[in-house]
Design an enzyme around this catalytic site. Structure first.
Site, short mmCIF file in Angstrom:
data_model
loop_
_atom_site.label_atom_id
_atom_site.label_comp_id
_atom_site.label_asym_id
_atom_site.label_seq_id
_atom_site.Cartn_x
_atom_site.Cartn_y
_atom_site.Cartn_z
N SER A 89 20.83 9.64 10.58
CA SER A 89 22.11 9.96 9.97
C SER A 89 22.53 8.88 8.95
CB SER A 89 23.16 10.16 11.06
OG SER A 89 24.32 10.74 10.54
N ASP B 225 22.26 21.69 11.95
CA ASP B 225 23.05 20.46 11.81
C ASP B 225 24.43 20.82 11.27
OD1 ASP B 225 24.17 17.98 11.12
OD2 ASP B 225 22.23 17.13 10.56
N HIS C 209 22.27 18.08 14.75
CA HIS C 209 22.35 16.81 14.03
C HIS C 209 21.62 15.68 14.76
CE1 HIS C 209 23.88 13.80 11.31
NE2 HIS C 209 24.42 13.12 12.31
#
Length: 256
Positions: free
Chosen positions: A101, A198, A228
């Site tokens: 991320s 996601d 995610h």
């Protein structure tokens, strides 16, 4: 399991890390926003590197997890500096950065800052430019409100409160680190993994990153049913096989 250690760098806060010594290329894990080094992906990578005999480091950014410092005062540049501190002081030889991320954004920034040190990148739900993208999608009156109050409550399912509070300063400073506006002069091999379910960072963000990269050796792997976090057993298996392939590729290239 490697024991918890602290890297002192006065006057800056100490950084907490776990390190396994082994062969090159080493692997460094960069956690996501408000995350820490004890997540499933970090631990799976540590176990993998340990059994494969490669060096590995996982660490916490300033103000996160076991590291010292105030999270409210940390900016994206603070965390980028943390990554460079780890690369410069705790690793030897070429490294593969695995960023989750926001860690995926930071791995790109670190690669730009230390091109000779970073031999490969593996991004998981890479959130390049994410803060600015989300902020710029707000209606003008909401943006004005953030500027006036000095803070933005960013909705998040990962947070106990249902949102993360970002300072206006964090948003403005992150603008200095945006990479998607023009080409990203990163030449090493890059692998971008992204779940198509996601709900935080759209998978098209990884496509945008790949389009901007100077490297021709860039692959995007989309998982139709992954979210995610990409922490299901099958997602971790994919991650480890991608890292394994990259280690083999870099080792072979080094021998020739």
């Amino acid at each position: 399991m490697a024991s918890l250690q602290f890297f002192a760098r006065p006057p800056l806060p100490r950084l907490a890390y776990h390190r396994i010594c082994g062969r090159d290329p080493g692997v460094v894990f960069l956690p996501g926003f408000k995350s820490n080094m004890n997540g499933e992906k970090a631990l799976a990578l540590e176990e993998f590197c340990s059994s494969a005999g490669h060096s590995f480091i996982r660490f916490d950014y300033t103000g996160c997890g076991s590291s010292e410092g105030n999270p409210e005062e940390s900016l994206l540049g603070t965390w980028k500096n943390d990554v460079l501190t780890v690369l410069d002081n705790l690793t030897t030889g070429p490294q593969i950065l695995v960023g989750s991320s926001m860690g995926g954004w930071l791995m790109l920034l670190a690669s730009l800052a230390r091109p000779k040190k970073v031999a490969g990148l593996v991004g998981i739900a890479t959130a390049a430019d994410y803060v600015m993208n989300r902020f710029n999608q707000l209606p003008p009156e909401s943006r004005r409100e953030v500027e006036e109050t000095g803070e933005w409550k960013l909705p998040s399912r990962s947070s106990a409160d249902g949102f993360y509070t970002l300072s206006h300063e964090f948003i403005k400073e992150s603008e200095d680190h945006c990479v998607l506006g023009s080409g990203i002069p990163v030449a090493c091999p890059v692998r971008l993994l992204h779940g198509m379910k996601d709900e935080v960072v759209p998978w098209r963000n990884s496509v945008r990153v790949a389009e901007q990269l100077a490297s021709d050796d860039a692959d995007i792997i989309l998982r139709k049913n992954a979210d995610h976090r990409m922490s299901r057993p099958e997602d971790l298996k994919l991650l480890l096989s991608v890292v394994d392939d990259l280690i083999h590729k870099l080792t072979k290239a080094h021998l020739h």
